[in-house]
Design an enzyme around this catalytic site. Structure first.
Site, PDB file in Angstrom:
ATOM      1  CE  LYS A  11     -40.053  51.250 -25.611  1.00 38.45           C
ATOM      2  NZ  LYS A  11     -41.148  52.255 -25.482  1.00 38.45           N
ATOM      3  CE1 TYR A  51     -42.416  51.161 -20.327  1.00 36.84           C
ATOM      4  CE2 TYR A  51     -42.660  48.961 -21.247  1.00 36.84           C
ATOM      5  CZ  TYR A  51     -42.105  50.229 -21.288  1.00 36.84           C
ATOM      6  OH  TYR A  51     -41.238  50.564 -22.299  1.00 36.84           O
ATOM      7  CG  PHE A  59     -50.412  54.424 -22.982  1.00 36.57           C
ATOM      8  CD1 PHE A  59     -49.283  53.779 -22.483  1.00 36.57           C
ATOM      9  CD2 PHE A  59     -50.616  55.761 -22.636  1.00 36.57           C
ATOM     10  CE1 PHE A  59     -48.378  54.433 -21.665  1.00 36.57           C
ATOM     11  CE2 PHE A  59     -49.708  56.433 -21.818  1.00 36.57           C
ATOM     12  CZ  PHE A  59     -48.592  55.755 -21.326  1.00 36.57           C
ATOM     13  NE  ARG A  87     -35.939  59.907 -21.214  1.00 39.79           N
ATOM     14  CZ  ARG A  87     -37.163  59.359 -21.215  1.00 39.79           C
ATOM     15  NH1 ARG A  87     -37.339  58.078 -20.867  1.00 39.79           N
ATOM     16  NH2 ARG A  87     -38.219  60.048 -21.570  1.00 39.79           N
ATOM     17  CB  THR A  93     -42.426  59.954 -25.574  1.00 42.18           C
ATOM     18  OG1 THR A  93     -41.698  60.168 -24.365  1.00 42.18           O
ATOM     19  CG2 THR A  93     -43.261  58.696 -25.461  1.00 42.18           C
ATOM     20  NE  ARG A 104     -38.448  56.823 -27.782  1.00 44.16           N
ATOM     21  CZ  ARG A 104     -38.718  57.079 -26.506  1.00 44.16           C
ATOM     22  NH1 ARG A 104     -38.589  58.304 -26.032  1.00 44.16           N
ATOM     23  NH2 ARG A 104     -39.106  56.099 -25.703  1.00 44.16           N
ATOM     24  CG  ASN A 114     -41.523  54.888 -28.142  1.00 46.31           C
ATOM     25  OD1 ASN A 114     -41.217  53.752 -27.785  1.00 46.31           O
ATOM     26  ND2 ASN A 114     -41.935  55.811 -27.305  1.00 46.31           N
ATOM     27  CG  HIS A 117     -37.392  51.875 -21.424  1.00 43.96           C
ATOM     28  ND1 HIS A 117     -38.424  52.583 -20.867  1.00 43.96           N
ATOM     29  CD2 HIS A 117     -36.478  51.677 -20.426  1.00 43.96           C
ATOM     30  CE1 HIS A 117     -38.156  52.784 -19.575  1.00 43.96           C
ATOM     31  NE2 HIS A 117     -36.982  52.244 -19.285  1.00 43.96           N
ATOM     32  CD  GLU A 128     -36.555  51.833 -15.882  1.00 39.87           C
ATOM     33  OE1 GLU A 128     -35.681  52.071 -16.743  1.00 39.87           O
ATOM     34  OE2 GLU A 128     -37.650  52.432 -15.842  1.00 39.87           O
TER      35      GLU A 128
HETATM   36  P1  ADP Z   1     -40.732  57.337 -22.440  1.00 37.16           P
HETATM   37  O1  ADP Z   1     -40.558  55.944 -23.018  1.00 37.16           O
HETATM   38  O2  ADP Z   1     -40.246  58.389 -23.398  1.00 37.16           O
HETATM   39  O3  ADP Z   1     -40.116  57.478 -21.068  1.00 37.16           O
HETATM   40  P2  ADP Z   1     -43.332  57.241 -21.125  1.00 37.16           P
HETATM   41  O4  ADP Z   1     -42.608  56.766 -19.909  1.00 37.16           O
HETATM   42  O5  ADP Z   1     -44.272  58.408 -20.980  1.00 37.16           O
HETATM   43  O6  ADP Z   1     -42.306  57.599 -22.307  1.00 37.16           O
HETATM   44  O7  ADP Z   1     -44.200  56.047 -21.736  1.00 37.16           O
HETATM   45  C1  ADP Z   1     -43.703  54.733 -21.743  1.00 37.16           C
HETATM   46  C2  ADP Z   1     -44.016  54.113 -23.073  1.00 37.16           C
HETATM   47  O8  ADP Z   1     -45.425  53.952 -23.209  1.00 37.16           O
HETATM   48  C3  ADP Z   1     -43.611  54.934 -24.300  1.00 37.16           C
HETATM   49  O9  ADP Z   1     -42.244  54.822 -24.638  1.00 37.16           O
HETATM   50  C4  ADP Z   1     -44.508  54.348 -25.366  1.00 37.16           C
HETATM   51  O10 ADP Z   1     -44.040  53.097 -25.849  1.00 37.16           O
HETATM   52  C5  ADP Z   1     -45.803  54.121 -24.579  1.00 37.16           C
HETATM   53  N1  ADP Z   1     -46.696  55.276 -24.674  1.00 37.16           N
HETATM   54  C6  ADP Z   1     -46.546  56.486 -24.075  1.00 37.16           C
HETATM   55  N2  ADP Z   1     -47.554  57.314 -24.383  1.00 37.16           N
HETATM   56  C7  ADP Z   1     -48.385  56.614 -25.200  1.00 37.16           C
HETATM   57  C8  ADP Z   1     -49.613  56.904 -25.868  1.00 37.16           C
HETATM   58  N3  ADP Z   1     -50.186  58.104 -25.745  1.00 37.16           N
HETATM   59  N4  ADP Z   1     -50.172  55.940 -26.635  1.00 37.16           N
HETATM   60  C9  ADP Z   1     -49.603  54.711 -26.752  1.00 37.16           C
HETATM   61  N5  ADP Z   1     -48.441  54.372 -26.146  1.00 37.16           N
HETATM   62  C10 ADP Z   1     -47.833  55.304 -25.389  1.00 37.16           C
HETATM   63 MG    MG Z   2     -40.633  56.518 -19.301  1.00 39.09          MG
END
Ligand code: ADP
Ligand code: MG
Length: 139
Positions: A11, A51, A59, A87, A93, A104, A114, A117, A128
């Site tokens: 990212k 997304y 968010f 993962r 996350t 991370r 973070n 992805h 994806e």
């Molecule tokens: P992951 O990337 O671990 O699969 P998610 O699919 O839940 O996590 O979320 C997608 C992305 O959205 C996260 O990697 C992060 O960049 C962002 N995100 C998730 N939760 C939050 C939050 N509470 N506030 C801001 N950004 C968030």
């Molecule tokens: Mg995800």
């Protein structure tokens, strides 16, 4: 164990901080093979499409602002259980909850920025991967 392919995105926060090489090294050390890779600056439409599953989340706007801020590195990773393995290498996350030794934990700033992805299921990995590398489908 099944050979799988999964999609990785390094990212904007990690690219800006010159952490691309270190992250790719962690991926390779974990035994995942990089089988496709490219750097691109996501358009708003590309970020929103990628997304789309999160479009009702509070968010979503912030996430798309972040993901379009500067370039990302997208890649396809291949290996035994690649989806779950990546993962694991990524960590939780929220970096505050990420295990030692994960990407991370090492590089992420917060739950939004973070660093990486990774696809969360084999089905999504196919969707994806095809989003950024049409024709580079599931094995
Ligand atoms: P992951 O990337 O671990 O699969 P998610 O699919 O839940 O996590 O979320 C997608 C992305 O959205 C996260 O990697 C992060 O960049 C962002 N995100 C998730 N939760 C939050 C939050 N509470 N506030 C801001 N950004 C968030
Ligand atoms: Mg995800």
């Amino acid at each position: 164990m099944a050979t799988e392919r999964t999609l990785s995105i390094i990212k904007p926060d990690a690219v800006e901080a010159n952490n691309v090489g270190a992250i790719l090294a962690m991926i390779e050390k974990a035994g995942l093979k990089i089988v496709a890779m490219r750097m691109l600056h996501l358009s708003r439409a590309q970020a929103e499409g990628f997304y789309a599953v999160h479009k009702e989340r509070p968010f979503f706007g912030e996430l798309c602002d972040f993901m379009t801020r500067s370039p990302v590195v997208v890649s396809v990773l291949e290996g035994d259980n690649a989806v779950a393995k990546y993962r694991e290498v990524m960590g939780a996350t929220n970096p505050a909850e990420a295990a030692e030794g994960t990407i991370r934990k090492a590089f992420a700033k917060d739950i939004g920025e973070n660093s990486v992805h990774g696809s969360d299921s084999l089905e999504n990995a196919g969707i994806e991967t095809n989003y950024f590398f049409p024709g580079c489908l599931l094995l």
